[in-house]
Motif scaffolding. Structure first.
Motif, PDB file in Angstrom:
ATOM      1  N   HIS A 195      30.346  48.028  18.739  1.00 14.54           N
ATOM      2  CA  HIS A 195      29.421  47.516  19.741  1.00 14.54           C
ATOM      3  C   HIS A 195      29.879  47.933  21.139  1.00 14.54           C
ATOM      4  CE1 HIS A 195      27.861  45.098  16.480  1.00 14.54           C
ATOM      5  NE2 HIS A 195      29.088  44.644  16.245  1.00 14.54           N
ATOM      6  N   ARG A 196      28.917  48.142  22.007  1.00 13.14           N
ATOM      7  CA  ARG A 196      29.229  48.528  23.374  1.00 13.14           C
ATOM      8  C   ARG A 196      28.666  47.500  24.358  1.00 13.14           C
ATOM      9  NH1 ARG A 196      31.107  53.597  24.420  1.00 13.14           N
ATOM     10  NH2 ARG A 196      31.262  55.021  22.653  1.00 13.14           N
ATOM     11  N   ALA A 197      29.345  47.358  25.453  1.00 16.21           N
ATOM     12  CA  ALA A 197      28.908  46.424  26.497  1.00 16.21           C
ATOM     13  C   ALA A 197      28.883  47.150  27.830  1.00 16.21           C
ATOM     14  CB  ALA A 197      29.845  45.229  26.568  1.00 16.21           C
ATOM     15  N   ALA A 198      27.968  46.746  28.670  1.00 11.86           N
ATOM     16  CA  ALA A 198      27.940  47.234  30.055  1.00 11.86           C
ATOM     17  C   ALA A 198      28.563  46.159  30.937  1.00 11.86           C
ATOM     18  CB  ALA A 198      26.505  47.513  30.487  1.00 11.86           C
ATOM     19  N   VAL A 199      29.512  46.550  31.772  1.00  9.83           N
ATOM     20  CA  VAL A 199      30.165  45.600  32.672  1.00  9.83           C
ATOM     21  C   VAL A 199      30.061  46.121  34.095  1.00  9.83           C
ATOM     22  CG1 VAL A 199      31.763  44.806  30.896  1.00  9.83           C
ATOM     23  CG2 VAL A 199      32.447  46.665  32.421  1.00  9.83           C
ATOM     24  N   ARG A 200      29.974  45.196  35.036  1.00  3.27           N
ATOM     25  CA  ARG A 200      29.909  45.553  36.448  1.00  3.27           C
ATOM     26  C   ARG A 200      30.695  44.534  37.264  1.00  3.27           C
ATOM     27  NH1 ARG A 200      27.933  49.182  34.142  1.00  3.27           N
ATOM     28  NH2 ARG A 200      26.032  50.362  34.619  1.00  3.27           N
ATOM     29  N   TYR A 201      31.313  45.019  38.337  1.00  3.69           N
ATOM     30  CA  TYR A 201      31.912  44.133  39.335  1.00  3.69           C
ATOM     31  C   TYR A 201      31.519  44.660  40.703  1.00  3.69           C
ATOM     32  CZ  TYR A 201      35.128  42.004  42.583  1.00  3.69           C
ATOM     33  OH  TYR A 201      35.637  41.339  43.668  1.00  3.69           O
ATOM     34  N   ARG A 202      30.993  43.778  41.555  1.00  2.66           N
ATOM     35  CA  ARG A 202      30.626  44.157  42.917  1.00  2.66           C
ATOM     36  C   ARG A 202      31.334  43.223  43.887  1.00  2.66           C
ATOM     37  NH1 ARG A 202      29.449  47.888  40.628  1.00  2.66           N
ATOM     38  NH2 ARG A 202      27.520  49.102  40.581  1.00  2.66           N
ATOM     39  N   PRO A 203      32.195  43.755  44.761  1.00  5.87           N
ATOM     40  CA  PRO A 203      32.869  42.898  45.744  1.00  5.87           C
ATOM     41  C   PRO A 203      31.904  42.438  46.818  1.00  5.87           C
ATOM     42  CG  PRO A 203      33.394  45.198  46.153  1.00  5.87           C
ATOM     43  CD  PRO A 203      32.593  45.173  44.879  1.00  5.87           C
ATOM     44  N   ASN A 209      36.318  38.264  51.016  1.00  2.00           N
ATOM     45  CA  ASN A 209      35.605  37.433  50.053  1.00  2.00           C
ATOM     46  C   ASN A 209      35.441  38.179  48.732  1.00  2.00           C
ATOM     47  OD1 ASN A 209      35.354  35.480  51.974  1.00  2.00           O
ATOM     48  ND2 ASN A 209      33.328  36.120  52.639  1.00  2.00           N
ATOM     49  N   VAL A 210      36.570  38.561  48.136  1.00  2.00           N
ATOM     50  CA  VAL A 210      36.539  39.359  46.917  1.00  2.00           C
ATOM     51  C   VAL A 210      37.606  38.849  45.955  1.00  2.00           C
ATOM     52  CG1 VAL A 210      35.666  41.450  48.007  1.00  2.00           C
ATOM     53  CG2 VAL A 210      38.114  41.043  47.944  1.00  2.00           C
ATOM     54  N   CYS A 211      37.410  39.226  44.709  1.00  2.00           N
ATOM     55  CA  CYS A 211      38.465  39.147  43.706  1.00  2.00           C
ATOM     56  C   CYS A 211      38.734  37.773  43.119  1.00  2.00           C
ATOM     57  CB  CYS A 211      39.757  39.757  44.238  1.00  2.00           C
ATOM     58  SG  CYS A 211      39.556  41.522  44.536  1.00  2.00           S
ATOM     59  N   GLY A 212      37.770  36.864  43.139  1.00  2.00           N
ATOM     60  CA  GLY A 212      37.915  35.638  42.375  1.00  2.00           C
ATOM     61  C   GLY A 212      37.246  35.733  41.018  1.00  2.00           C
ATOM     62  N   ASP A 213      36.443  36.767  40.775  1.00  2.00           N
ATOM     63  CA  ASP A 213      35.640  36.868  39.560  1.00  2.00           C
ATOM     64  C   ASP A 213      36.292  37.800  38.537  1.00  2.00           C
ATOM     65  OD1 ASP A 213      34.036  35.478  41.263  1.00  2.00           O
ATOM     66  OD2 ASP A 213      32.220  36.611  40.840  1.00  2.00           O
ATOM     67  N   TRP A 214      36.046  37.512  37.259  1.00  2.00           N
ATOM     68  CA  TRP A 214      36.566  38.397  36.217  1.00  2.00           C
ATOM     69  C   TRP A 214      35.643  38.387  35.005  1.00  2.00           C
ATOM     70  CZ3 TRP A 214      38.504  33.340  35.774  1.00  2.00           C
ATOM     71  CH2 TRP A 214      38.560  32.805  34.486  1.00  2.00           C
ATOM     72  N   TYR A 215      35.845  39.369  34.135  1.00  2.00           N
ATOM     73  CA  TYR A 215      35.195  39.395  32.825  1.00  2.00           C
ATOM     74  C   TYR A 215      36.227  39.813  31.793  1.00  2.00           C
ATOM     75  CZ  TYR A 215      35.013  44.407  33.858  1.00  2.00           C
ATOM     76  OH  TYR A 215      35.348  45.695  34.194  1.00  2.00           O
ATOM     77  N   ASP A 216      35.943  39.539  30.529  1.00  2.00           N
ATOM     78  CA  ASP A 216      36.850  39.936  29.453  1.00  2.00           C
ATOM     79  C   ASP A 216      36.069  40.066  28.157  1.00  2.00           C
ATOM     80  OD1 ASP A 216      39.686  40.396  28.538  1.00  2.00           O
ATOM     81  OD2 ASP A 216      39.127  38.762  27.184  1.00  2.00           O
ATOM     82  N   GLY A 352      27.745  34.858  42.152  1.00  2.00           N
ATOM     83  CA  GLY A 352      27.391  35.790  43.204  1.00  2.00           C
ATOM     84  C   GLY A 352      26.152  36.613  42.901  1.00  2.00           C
ATOM     85  N   LEU A 353      25.790  36.715  41.601  1.00  2.00           N
ATOM     86  CA  LEU A 353      24.607  37.485  41.219  1.00  2.00           C
ATOM     87  C   LEU A 353      23.316  36.731  41.514  1.00  2.00           C
ATOM     88  CD1 LEU A 353      23.706  40.150  39.709  1.00  2.00           C
ATOM     89  CD2 LEU A 353      23.508  38.705  37.671  1.00  2.00           C
ATOM     90  N   ILE A 354      23.345  35.407  41.457  1.00  2.00           N
ATOM     91  CA  ILE A 354      22.093  34.653  41.521  1.00  2.00           C
ATOM     92  C   ILE A 354      21.983  33.729  42.716  1.00  2.00           C
ATOM     93  CG2 ILE A 354      21.740  34.732  39.020  1.00  2.00           C
ATOM     94  CD1 ILE A 354      22.770  31.778  38.999  1.00  2.00           C
ATOM     95  N   ASP A 400      31.569  37.798  45.621  1.00  2.00           N
ATOM     96  CA  ASP A 400      31.629  38.871  44.638  1.00  2.00           C
ATOM     97  C   ASP A 400      30.869  38.472  43.384  1.00  2.00           C
ATOM     98  OD1 ASP A 400      33.608  36.959  44.278  1.00  2.00           O
ATOM     99  OD2 ASP A 400      35.067  38.351  43.461  1.00  2.00           O
ATOM    100  N   ALA A 401      30.538  39.467  42.556  1.00  2.00           N
ATOM    101  CA  ALA A 401      29.722  39.222  41.372  1.00  2.00           C
ATOM    102  C   ALA A 401      30.261  40.048  40.211  1.00  2.00           C
ATOM    103  CB  ALA A 401      28.262  39.592  41.643  1.00  2.00           C
ATOM    104  N   ALA A 402      30.382  39.397  39.049  1.00  2.00           N
ATOM    105  CA  ALA A 402      30.750  40.076  37.803  1.00  2.00           C
ATOM    106  C   ALA A 402      29.579  39.927  36.832  1.00  2.00           C
ATOM    107  CB  ALA A 402      32.024  39.468  37.213  1.00  2.00           C
ATOM    108  N   LEU A 403      29.392  40.938  35.987  1.00  2.00           N
ATOM    109  CA  LEU A 403      28.251  40.963  35.087  1.00  2.00           C
ATOM    110  C   LEU A 403      28.641  41.644  33.791  1.00  2.00           C
ATOM    111  CD1 LEU A 403      25.120  40.744  34.566  1.00  2.00           C
ATOM    112  CD2 LEU A 403      24.914  42.966  35.707  1.00  2.00           C
ATOM    113  N   VAL A 404      28.273  41.034  32.655  1.00  2.00           N
ATOM    114  CA  VAL A 404      28.500  41.621  31.333  1.00  2.00           C
ATOM    115  C   VAL A 404      27.185  41.571  30.576  1.00  2.00           C
ATOM    116  CG1 VAL A 404      29.767  41.516  29.162  1.00  2.00           C
ATOM    117  CG2 VAL A 404      30.892  40.834  31.287  1.00  2.00           C
ATOM    118  N   ILE A 405      26.784  42.692  29.982  1.00  2.00           N
ATOM    119  CA  ILE A 405      25.538  42.760  29.213  1.00  2.00           C
ATOM    120  C   ILE A 405      25.839  43.382  27.845  1.00  2.00           C
ATOM    121  CG2 ILE A 405      23.243  43.817  29.054  1.00  2.00           C
ATOM    122  CD1 ILE A 405      23.065  43.687  32.055  1.00  2.00           C
ATOM    123  N   ILE A 406      25.391  42.704  26.790  1.00  2.00           N
ATOM    124  CA  ILE A 406      25.589  43.209  25.434  1.00  2.00           C
ATOM    125  C   ILE A 406      24.250  43.177  24.711  1.00  2.00           C
ATOM    126  CG2 ILE A 406      26.802  42.903  23.235  1.00  2.00           C
ATOM    127  CD1 ILE A 406      28.940  41.351  24.795  1.00  2.00           C
TER     128      ILE A 406
END
Length: 408
Positions: A195-203, A209-216, A352-354, A400-406
């Motif tokens: 399976h593949r996932a699309a991930v994004r991080y935008r400061p 005002n950056v770097c509090g967000d993460w994905y895994d 941060g995305l919404i 900042d905003a983190a995003l994961v899409i599967i």
């Protein structure tokens, strides 16, 4: 909301301090009465004209720096969306009715942004207090004292300006270090199973005002995957370090815990020993392709979105609990499970995305759902780019905003 209507244009005109309203291109949009009196100008002489055409630098002073300093301050306001207070400035002005004749003046300026709902700078309030008489004060001075005092005050103000500029450059360097650290800790994911996932991080734009967000993402036994996003309270290098610790801890817990609720419970215990981890939000989902179900649990985080093949969007808000460190001990975190069909899409994100300033979060969630429905046929990478383009403010987000899409 005010109990009675307020004429804010009249309030602006009545302000006792001199003020201009400028566009982001530094064109004068309005001037209050105090400014007009101070400048000895009529309104029609100012409105609609570029600021530095109306108030040019003294061409007879080769050391003049007021216009350069003011322009730099205004540019910082536009770039960062933050207030900028300037040190004492010498900025000579043309004498009323005598074009080309400049009078020595000293000013204490402050530039304040007016932001729209998306956090973009729409106007700049340029408030200025003339301090020429203060600089020149001292009736009992000996000959030459006034000149020396003026020179000393101006020199100290310029020194302060240089210190502020060095501090700004230091913040820029720290931001670069933090973003490099973020990139190292949040690499593009390798395929998890087949399976593949699309991930994004935008400061965030400006400052730190950056770097509090993460994905895994983690591959689990069987045809399963654990996916998580989180958001540390705070910003900058300290938040980035806390983020790295929590991300690693949750990734490890997901591989051994019996479900996402237990993994978040372990993370909460660990977070109590990490300074700065208090009130962190996180959500984790475990996808099981063999049963077409996903289990999830949230620690105070915005709900993941499940886009069904028919275009409907389900917000996974059935297992939400307080953030890390903000819940009673010895109480199990909730966990919920939903079924999914082939070709559904799971979306995890940080606020941060919404979220927008002065806007209810439900409005942002509705905007996300509408965008997902509109782009439901897109692959994960295309969908990720579309969501960032449509949901983040055109001038950049203030968080900042983190995003994961599967695609399931």
């Amino acid at each position: 909301m005010s109990a009675f209507p307020i004429d804010y244009a009249a309030v602006f005109q009545a302000l006792p301090g001199a003020a201009l309203l400028l566009t982001p291109q530094f064109v004068i949009a309005d001037a209050n009465e105090a400014l007009l009196r101070r400048a000895g100008r009529e309104r029609h002489e100012l409105i609609g004209r570029p600021l530095f055409d109306v108030f040019p630098e003294n061409p007879g002073d080769p050391d003049a720096s007021g216009m350069r300093n003011l322009r730099a301050s205004l540019e910082r306001v536009v770039a960062t969306g933050a207030r900028d207070s300037m040190a004492l400035q010498r900025y000579d002005v043309e004498a009323p009715g005598r074009p080309g004749t400049f009078e020595e003046r000293y000013w204490s300026p402050v530039n304040v942004p007016v932001l729209d709902a998306d956090g973009r700078v729409r106007l700049i309030v340029h408030r200025v207090e003339e301090v020429t008489q203060i600089v020149r004060a001292g009736a009992g001075d000996q000959p030459g004292d006034r000149v020396r005092r003026e020179a000393e005050l101006f020199t100290r103000a310029q020194d302060l300006q240089e210190v502020n500029e060095r501090l700004r450059r230091a913040r820029v360097r720290e931001r670069e270090v933090v973003l490099a650290l973020q990139e190292a800790m949040l690499p593009a994911p390798r395929p998890v199973g087949h399976h593949r996932a699309a991930v994004r991080y935008r400061p965030a734009v400006g400052a730190l005002n950056v770097c509090g967000d993460w994905y895994d993402l983690a591959d689990l036994p069987g045809d399963r995957m654990a996916v998580a996003v989180g958001d540390v309270v705070g910003h900058g290098l300290a938040a980035a370090c806390v983020m790295g610790q929590l991300r690693s801890a949750l990734s490890a817990a997901a591989r051994v815990a019996d479900g996402p609720a237990r993994a978040l419970e372990v993370l909460g215990i660990y977070a109590r020993s990490v300074d700065g981890a208090e009130s962190t939000t996180a959500v984790q989902a475990v996808i099981d392709w063999s049963t077409h179900t996903l289990s999830y649990s949230s620690a105070g985080h915005p709900p993941p979105a499940l886009l069904h093949p028919d275009g409907t969007v389900e917000l996974l808000d059935g297992a939400t609990d307080p953030p890390l460190g903000a819940r009673p001990e010895h109480v199990d975190r909730p966990q919920a499970q939903v079924a999914f069909a082939d070709d559904a899409v799971l979306v995890l994100y940080t606020d941060g995305l919404i979220e927008r300033r002065h806007e209810d979060i439900d409005v942002g969630l509705a905007r996300l759902a509408e965008a997902l429905t509109r782009h439901r046929g897109a692959d994960a990478e295309t969908l990720a780019d579309a969501l960032l383009a449509e949901l983040l403010p055109p001038g950049g987000a203030t968080d900042d905003a983190a995003l994961v899409i599967i695609r399931l």
